[in-house]
Design an enzyme around this catalytic site. Sequence first.
Site, PDB file in Angstrom:
ATOM      1  N   TYR A   1      -1.495  -0.634   8.046  1.00 58.10           N
ATOM      2  CA  TYR A   1      -2.623  -1.424   8.541  1.00 58.10           C
ATOM      3  C   TYR A   1      -2.787  -1.276  10.050  1.00 58.10           C
ATOM      4  O   TYR A   1      -1.844  -0.939  10.760  1.00 58.10           O
ATOM      5  CB  TYR A   1      -2.423  -2.910   8.214  1.00 58.10           C
ATOM      6  CG  TYR A   1      -2.587  -3.207   6.751  1.00 58.10           C
ATOM      7  CD1 TYR A   1      -3.855  -3.196   6.182  1.00 58.10           C
ATOM      8  CD2 TYR A   1      -1.500  -3.463   5.946  1.00 58.10           C
ATOM      9  CE1 TYR A   1      -4.024  -3.443   4.838  1.00 58.10           C
ATOM     10  CE2 TYR A   1      -1.651  -3.724   4.596  1.00 58.10           C
ATOM     11  CZ  TYR A   1      -2.917  -3.711   4.046  1.00 58.10           C
ATOM     12  OH  TYR A   1      -3.087  -3.946   2.721  1.00 58.10           O
TER      13      TYR A   1
ATOM     14  N   SER B   1      -7.802  -0.976  -2.577  1.00 62.77           N
ATOM     15  CA  SER B   1      -8.302   0.394  -2.452  1.00 62.77           C
ATOM     16  C   SER B   1      -9.416   0.681  -3.439  1.00 62.77           C
ATOM     17  O   SER B   1     -10.430   1.282  -3.081  1.00 62.77           O
ATOM     18  CB  SER B   1      -7.174   1.405  -2.680  1.00 62.77           C
ATOM     19  OG  SER B   1      -6.354   1.455  -1.555  1.00 62.77           O
TER      20      SER B   1
ATOM     21  N   ASP C   1      -3.570  -0.786  -6.854  1.00 61.04           N
ATOM     22  CA  ASP C   1      -4.099  -1.217  -5.562  1.00 61.04           C
ATOM     23  C   ASP C   1      -5.584  -1.600  -5.657  1.00 61.04           C
ATOM     24  O   ASP C   1      -6.470  -0.756  -5.514  1.00 61.04           O
ATOM     25  CB  ASP C   1      -3.876  -0.079  -4.555  1.00 61.04           C
ATOM     26  CG  ASP C   1      -4.220  -0.464  -3.129  1.00 61.04           C
ATOM     27  OD1 ASP C   1      -4.866  -1.514  -2.935  1.00 61.04           O
ATOM     28  OD2 ASP C   1      -3.859   0.283  -2.218  1.00 61.04           O
TER      29      ASP C   1
ATOM     30  N   GLN D   1      -0.077   2.714  -5.894  1.00 62.99           N
ATOM     31  CA  GLN D   1      -1.480   3.132  -5.776  1.00 62.99           C
ATOM     32  C   GLN D   1      -2.320   2.785  -7.006  1.00 62.99           C
ATOM     33  O   GLN D   1      -3.465   2.373  -6.877  1.00 62.99           O
ATOM     34  CB  GLN D   1      -1.547   4.637  -5.541  1.00 62.99           C
ATOM     35  CG  GLN D   1      -2.225   4.978  -4.242  1.00 62.99           C
ATOM     36  CD  GLN D   1      -1.974   6.408  -3.808  1.00 62.99           C
ATOM     37  OE1 GLN D   1      -1.276   7.169  -4.474  1.00 62.99           O
ATOM     38  NE2 GLN D   1      -2.541   6.760  -2.684  1.00 62.99           N
TER      39      GLN D   1
ATOM     40  N   ARG E   1       0.862  -1.192   0.000  1.00 61.14           N
ATOM     41  CA  ARG E   1       0.000   0.000   0.000  1.00 61.14           C
ATOM     42  C   ARG E   1       0.900   1.243   0.000  1.00 61.14           C
ATOM     43  O   ARG E   1       0.908   2.018   0.953  1.00 61.14           O
ATOM     44  CB  ARG E   1      -0.917  -0.016   1.219  1.00 61.14           C
ATOM     45  CG  ARG E   1      -1.628  -1.324   1.510  1.00 61.14           C
ATOM     46  CD  ARG E   1      -2.539  -1.791   0.407  1.00 61.14           C
ATOM     47  NE  ARG E   1      -3.750  -1.028   0.238  1.00 61.14           N
ATOM     48  CZ  ARG E   1      -4.855  -1.186   0.963  1.00 61.14           C
ATOM     49  NH1 ARG E   1      -4.884  -2.085   1.908  1.00 61.14           N
ATOM     50  NH2 ARG E   1      -5.927  -0.470   0.731  1.00 61.14           N
TER      51      ARG E   1
HETATM   52  P1  NAD Z   1      -8.525  -2.304   6.171  1.00 61.05           P
HETATM   53  O1  NAD Z   1      -9.581  -2.678   5.194  1.00 61.05           O
HETATM   54  O2  NAD Z   1      -7.428  -3.253   6.486  1.00 61.05           O
HETATM   55  O3  NAD Z   1      -9.255  -1.920   7.555  1.00 61.05           O
HETATM   56  C1  NAD Z   1     -10.303  -0.954   7.565  1.00 61.05           C
HETATM   57  C2  NAD Z   1     -10.110   0.002   8.706  1.00 61.05           C
HETATM   58  O4  NAD Z   1     -10.445  -0.639   9.936  1.00 61.05           O
HETATM   59  C3  NAD Z   1      -8.686   0.525   8.873  1.00 61.05           C
HETATM   60  O5  NAD Z   1      -8.674   1.936   8.750  1.00 61.05           O
HETATM   61  C4  NAD Z   1      -8.296   0.060  10.282  1.00 61.05           C
HETATM   62  O6  NAD Z   1      -7.454   0.983  10.950  1.00 61.05           O
HETATM   63  C5  NAD Z   1      -9.661  -0.044  10.944  1.00 61.05           C
HETATM   64  N1  NAD Z   1      -9.745  -0.820  12.197  1.00 61.05           N
HETATM   65  C6  NAD Z   1      -9.119  -1.962  12.566  1.00 61.05           C
HETATM   66  N2  NAD Z   1      -9.492  -2.349  13.806  1.00 61.05           N
HETATM   67  C7  NAD Z   1     -10.401  -1.432  14.242  1.00 61.05           C
HETATM   68  C8  NAD Z   1     -11.178  -1.291  15.413  1.00 61.05           C
HETATM   69  N3  NAD Z   1     -11.083  -2.128  16.426  1.00 61.05           N
HETATM   70  N4  NAD Z   1     -12.005  -0.218  15.468  1.00 61.05           N
HETATM   71  C9  NAD Z   1     -12.122   0.663  14.470  1.00 61.05           C
HETATM   72  N5  NAD Z   1     -11.418   0.575  13.315  1.00 61.05           N
HETATM   73  C10 NAD Z   1     -10.570  -0.450  13.211  1.00 61.05           C
HETATM   74  O7  NAD Z   1      -7.865  -0.898   5.807  1.00 61.05           O
HETATM   75  P2  NAD Z   1      -7.667  -0.229   4.380  1.00 61.05           P
HETATM   76  O8  NAD Z   1      -8.804   0.661   4.095  1.00 61.05           O
HETATM   77  O9  NAD Z   1      -7.313  -1.275   3.407  1.00 61.05           O
HETATM   78  O10 NAD Z   1      -6.418   0.694   4.655  1.00 61.05           O
HETATM   79  C11 NAD Z   1      -5.291   0.158   5.319  1.00 61.05           C
HETATM   80  C12 NAD Z   1      -4.218   1.209   5.406  1.00 61.05           C
HETATM   81  O11 NAD Z   1      -3.544   1.385   4.194  1.00 61.05           O
HETATM   82  C13 NAD Z   1      -4.698   2.575   5.819  1.00 61.05           C
HETATM   83  O12 NAD Z   1      -3.762   3.124   6.681  1.00 61.05           O
HETATM   84  C14 NAD Z   1      -4.721   3.337   4.550  1.00 61.05           C
HETATM   85  O13 NAD Z   1      -4.607   4.742   4.735  1.00 61.05           O
HETATM   86  C15 NAD Z   1      -3.497   2.756   3.891  1.00 61.05           C
HETATM   87  N6  NAD Z   1      -3.520   2.906   2.444  1.00 61.05           N
HETATM   88  C16 NAD Z   1      -2.441   3.500   1.848  1.00 61.05           C
HETATM   89  C17 NAD Z   1      -2.432   3.631   0.484  1.00 61.05           C
HETATM   90  C18 NAD Z   1      -1.283   4.288  -0.212  1.00 61.05           C
HETATM   91  O14 NAD Z   1      -0.544   5.013   0.366  1.00 61.05           O
HETATM   92  N7  NAD Z   1      -1.106   3.973  -1.447  1.00 61.05           N
HETATM   93  C19 NAD Z   1      -3.469   3.129  -0.276  1.00 61.05           C
HETATM   94  C20 NAD Z   1      -4.530   2.519   0.368  1.00 61.05           C
HETATM   95  C21 NAD Z   1      -4.536   2.383   1.736  1.00 61.05           C
END
Ligand code: NAD
Length: 365
Positions: free
Chosen positions: A225, A130, A127, A124, A119
């Site tokens: 994550y 996403s 991804d 991006q 990620r």
């Molecule tokens: P995910 O689908 O793995 O999880 C969804 C959300 O649930 C996350 O934000 C996580 O922090 C949250 N979560 C976990 N346990 C929890 C709890 N007990 N209570 C409340 N929330 C809880 O996450 P995602 O949407 O795939 O994103 C994962 C990470 O990757 C994030 O930090 C996101 O910003 C990052 N990301 C970065 C890029 C990039 O830079 N290219 C792209 C996509 C995502």
Amino acid sequence: MKIGIPKEQDDPRIALVPSVIEKIRKQLGVEVRVERDAGRKAYVTNEALEAAGAKVTTRDEVLQCDLIISYHPLPDEEMERLPKSTWLISMFKPYFDKTITEKLRKLGLKAFSMDMIPRTTRAQSMDVLSSMASLAGYQATLLAATHLPRYFPMMITAAGSIKPATVVVLGAGVAGLQAIATARRLGAVVEAFDTRSAAKEEVLSLGAKFIEIEGAKEDTSAGGYAVEQDEDFLRRQREEVQRRAAKADVLITTAQVRGRKAPLLVPKETVEKMRPGSVIVDLAASTGGNCELTQDKKTIVHNGVTIIGDSELAAQKPMDASILFANNVFNFLKLIIKDGQLHLDLEDDIVASALFVKEEEAAQG
Ligand code: NAD
């Protein structure tokens, strides 16, 4: 080299769309074969696929291609019949399916998993997690708005005023943020929570309120994550969620911890405290659900509360979901195909991460 696109078994998406097939042929010098009617449910016709230069053919012929691309992995019995030289690209989710790596290795198949792409900013455009999460978050809010027996926005009419709906979003990652943005656009009052402190600013910037719960564990080395929380934090979180849920109209839950069962945030008792007519949309359904009563791929009603369990909501808009998946795949193919042939640079972190069953491992199978 030939790329094969089989029809998905239980999903309306198609892995490559005509505009991308044309680019693959012209820019990468690769032939594409697509199973007849693979795009029917995404409104991609056989004629459009042929016009883009693909050969529309039988499933058997597609499965003879050098590289087979599908959203979901092929059924086991088909993987068992593939020639050993075959390469696969799918959403294998090896961090959940602990048997898939060994299974492919034994069959002598080599595979890239799109969900293993890091990620990072450079990755991006590839991804899939996403792009699909974004669509799913939007769709979750639309589904909630459709099932709720009330309207989302405040309405002032000659017959009286209607209060805006309150939406609580748990997990403000990619899906959660899109759910929040959509609910705000529809006029709801939105509250959200995430264990990652970085999410707070994003939640506030969308005009939603951030629910404060002290003491969440974070790990900056976890690739962005979330990490698993201890039982004391989860208990306090469940209590806070229960207080909010009792006053809310909609709960959208998206909380995930990669490779683990989804955290339980909404026990049966909380559902029973919610007002009849309220709606829960649980996007963590496939990994056990954030709500205790969630049934994956089902909509149930408990004490008047509708609970929708679905982790593949992106598939409900298969036209756009197919375009985004195909674009993600094309951007990845540009990294691994040179002059019409596979050319792997294992020094590249994106290639190395996605390639979860390597050639030498597969050869031992
Ligand atoms: P995910 O689908 O793995 O999880 C969804 C959300 O649930 C996350 O934000 C996580 O922090 C949250 N979560 C976990 N346990 C929890 C709890 N007990 N209570 C409340 N929330 C809880 O996450 P995602 O949407 O795939 O994103 C994962 C990470 O990757 C994030 O930090 C996101 O910003 C990052 N990301 C970065 C890029 C990039 O830079 N290219 C792209 C996509 C995502």
